[in-house]
Every structure is written in C-alpha cells, then in structure tokens.
Design an enzyme around this catalytic site. Structure first.
Site, PDB file in Angstrom:
ATOM      1  N   GLY A  24     -58.223  -2.283 -90.516  1.00 22.96           N
ATOM      2  CA  GLY A  24     -57.654  -2.230 -91.229  1.00 22.96           C
ATOM      3  C   GLY A  24     -57.572  -0.603 -91.890  1.00 22.96           C
ATOM      4  O   GLY A  24     -59.256  -1.502 -92.769  1.00 22.96           O
ATOM      5  N   CYS A  25     -57.695   0.109 -92.497  1.00 23.78           N
ATOM      6  CA  CYS A  25     -58.477   1.450 -93.522  1.00 23.78           C
ATOM      7  C   CYS A  25     -57.905   0.524 -94.579  1.00 23.78           C
ATOM      8  O   CYS A  25     -58.650   0.895 -95.905  1.00 23.78           O
ATOM      9  CB  CYS A  25     -57.570   2.503 -92.784  1.00 23.78           C
ATOM     10  SG  CYS A  25     -56.272   3.272 -93.009  1.00 23.78           S
ATOM     11  N   TYR A  26     -57.147   0.536 -95.409  1.00 27.30           N
ATOM     12  CA  TYR A  26     -56.816  -0.019 -96.076  1.00 27.30           C
ATOM     13  C   TYR A  26     -57.580  -1.474 -96.850  1.00 27.30           C
ATOM     14  O   TYR A  26     -58.362  -0.843 -97.878  1.00 27.30           O
ATOM     15  CB  TYR A  26     -54.963  -0.343 -96.523  1.00 27.30           C
ATOM     16  CG  TYR A  26     -53.943   0.949 -96.911  1.00 27.30           C
ATOM     17  CD1 TYR A  26     -54.507   2.446 -97.779  1.00 27.30           C
ATOM     18  CD2 TYR A  26     -53.384   1.504 -96.576  1.00 27.30           C
ATOM     19  CE1 TYR A  26     -53.724   3.209 -97.934  1.00 27.30           C
ATOM     20  CE2 TYR A  26     -52.260   2.081 -96.676  1.00 27.30           C
ATOM     21  CZ  TYR A  26     -52.573   2.934 -97.402  1.00 27.30           C
ATOM     22  OH  TYR A  26     -51.122   4.517 -97.269  1.00 27.30           O
ATOM     23  N   THR A  67     -60.500  -1.849 -95.471  1.00 30.89           N
ATOM     24  CA  THR A  67     -61.512  -1.188 -95.931  1.00 30.89           C
ATOM     25  C   THR A  67     -62.136  -1.133 -97.521  1.00 30.89           C
ATOM     26  O   THR A  67     -62.647  -1.544 -98.095  1.00 30.89           O
ATOM     27  CB  THR A  67     -62.028  -0.073 -94.780  1.00 30.89           C
ATOM     28  OG1 THR A  67     -62.235  -0.998 -93.300  1.00 30.89           O
ATOM     29  CG2 THR A  67     -63.087   0.115 -95.584  1.00 30.89           C
TER      30      THR A  67
END
Length: 346
Positions: free
Chosen positions: A148-150, A152
């Site tokens: 997921g972006c968060y 990462t």
C-alpha cells in the site's frame, strides 16, 4: 520484449502503470482492460497517455489476459484473488491491490470484508528486515503483492531504526497526509474539488485504517518484536503525494549521530530511497512522478523520540512504480530499468 497486460487500466493506478510501461525499454504494453469503462478508448479516460490513446479497453477476463508474460492487476481491493486464480502458473502476476499483502488471516478479517486469500511475496525490495532485505523474496517470484502507499512511506521511514536497535517498537505514532488520488477514481462527494480545495481533514481515525496491520507487519519483520502503531491519515488538497511524519521512542542513551547513521547505512546503496542532507526536509513536490522516496531523520533529544519524515508519490513509488520495480526483479531485469528517479517540478 516481454508483453505485459494491465487489468484495471482505466483507474489512476492502472493508468500510471501504463505510463511507466510506455517508457520501459524491455517491456511492451499488451492488453488493457477495464470494468465499466470497457469499450472506451484509453485516450478518453487518460488523455495524457498519447501513444495508446486509440487503444480500446477490453473486458477484464482471464481469456483477454492470457498469453502475456506478465499481468499487472490494478483492481479494487477484493477483486484480484478470484481473477489471479484463473491465470496460469506460466505468467508473472503483480497485484496492486491488498488481496495478498497480509500474512495473517486474523489481521485480514479484522480490516477487510472479503475472504482471506493468502499471502504472496511482499513487493518492497528496499525494506530492511531481520537478516537482510525484502528483495531476496522477490527474485524469481511468479506472484508479488505490491505494498500500500502509506505502508511504503511509513515502513521505509521506520524500519532502519528497528533493525539497528536504536528505536523502540511499542510506541510508534504516524500522521500522514495523502493526495486525493489515493482514494481511487470513483466519484465521492467528500473528494469534490469544492470540498477538498483549501482544506485538510482526517479520516480513518482511531486505528481503523486498513493499512495499519500492513505497517505493523512490515515493522515487525524488522526484528524488533511485536510493533504497535498509532496511525492517523489525513486528506490533503493535492492530487497525488504522501507526506508521512513518523515518531518513535529511541533506546535510552542513543545519540543523534547513531540515529542518523542507522538510516544512512540502511539506504546507502538503494537507488530509490534517499536520506536527504541534514537540514533539508522532504516535500511531495520533489518526488512527483518519480519512483523515489525522500527521507529525513532527526533525534528530538528533549523528549527522547526520533522523528522521520518521508515523501513519496502515492501513484508511482506508492503503487505503479513499485509494480514495475517488482516486475523487473521477477523477470530477471535490472531493478531500476525504466523507472524515473527524478521528480517533476514545479
């Protein structure tokens, strides 16, 4: 040339995957599929993808995706597992959704409302883990779960301190701001320009955001025992980007020099993770359109806490760039091939 199909190409993440594939010297764009947008030309949805503007989006079916060297799934959470099960073992599958990220069924069912599908190798190559890097799990992999972006941003921000033993695992706090593209392309009233412009607002408050167990899983893998994270996401008035401010207690007696050394040593050889010079702070504008992560770390000696700030582009390194990076590794190509390190500014 390896042919790569993109399922969900009409979404923000899928469109970003296509953008990166177009500049990749060893990968060719194959079938592009969508759900409700099937039958439309790609250019009517992503006008910036000029070279493929006339390409017609096809239905997302196993038959359309068959015959490719690799398939990137850029589908809503809960939609990848059933489709992946119908793709042959001869194809590399990179999933940008959450379906295969979590290694525990209990963690999945606590945050998601679909059946647990199992876990694939986790696609964050640079992540420091006990005994090495996550990269080792991706070499030759046929299936990869993109982070997921968060997670990462947060995982790369905090893992070096846990691996080095300078940060304690039981009191980690994260407040992170994301651009509106992180919520996907579906129409939502709270994402209208009139609601977002000139305002910031929290959401997923109180430990309920779905990325929380993923963050804790990654940081626990750093070898510091069970990790607890208080995570508060916020919505920022920008299209893309994440700025995560992460704090944790340091081990008593740890010096500022030891803190900085832990981070600079961790990423000294990583092409996409950059610990900025002292005094220079990350900005989402600096990583726009790039596969880079910018970090800064300091020790707040007065309260005995480390502060790490991370900036990533949620659509590039936070999703599509990670997918292509993992695809490179899985296919035996140079890991950084076709991926931009420099951002776009202003």
């Amino acid at each position: 040339m390896k042919r790569v199909a993109v399922a969900g190409a009409s979404g923000y993440a899928g469109g970003e995957v296509v953008r990166l594939l177009l500049q990749h010297p060893e990968l060719e764009v194959g079938a592009l599929t969508a759900s409700s947008n099937a039958g439309q030309e790609l250019g009517s949805i992503h006008p910036h993808l000029t070279p493929l503007a006339d390409r017609v989006l096809q239905d997302t079916t196993p038959e359309v995706l068959a015959g490719h060297d690799a398939v990137v799934l850029a589908l809503p959470h809960g939609h990848s597992a059933a489709l992946a099960a119908q793709l042959g073992d001869d194809v590399v599958v990179i999933d940008c959704g959450a379906d295969f990220r979590l290694r525990g069924a209990d963690a999945w069912t606590a945050f998601y409302d679909t059946a647990y599908a199992g876990a694939w190798p986790y696609g964050l190559p640079e992540l420091p883990v006990a005994g090495g890097r996550q990269r080792a799990a991706l070499e030759g992999a046929r299936h990869v779960a993109v982070p997921g972006c968060y997670p990462t941003a947060v995982s790369l921000a905090l893992a070096p301190g846990l691996v080095a033993g300078v940060v304690q695992a039981d009191d980690i706090t994260v407040v992170a701001a994301s651009g509106t593209s992180g919520a996907g392309k579906s129409l939502k009233p709270h994402l209208l320009g009139a609601e977002v412009m000139g305002a910031m607002s929290p959401y997923g408050v109180g430990g309920v955001h779905r990325h929380t167990p993923e963050i804790e899983q990654n940081l626990t893998a750093a070898g510091a025992g069970d990790v607890t994270v208080s995570f508060t996401p916020t919505l920022a008035p920008m299209p893309r980007g994440i700025l995560a401010t992460c704090t944790a207690r340091v081990v008593p007696g740890t010096s500022a020099a030891a803190v900085r050394e832990a981070w600079t040593n961790a990423y000294a050889d990583e092409p996409f993770v950059h610990v900025l010079p002292e005094g220079r702070w990350p900005s989402t504008g600096s990583v726009l359109g790039s596969n880079s992560v910018h970090l800064q770390v300091v020790l707040d000696e007065r309260v005995g806490r480390v502060v790490v700030v991370a900036a990533v582009d949620n659509l590039t390194k936070g999703t599509a760039g990670a997918a292509v990076q993992c695809l490179n590794i899985a296919l035996g190509l140079p890991e950084s091939l076709g991926l931009p390190v420099a951002g776009v500014a202003p």
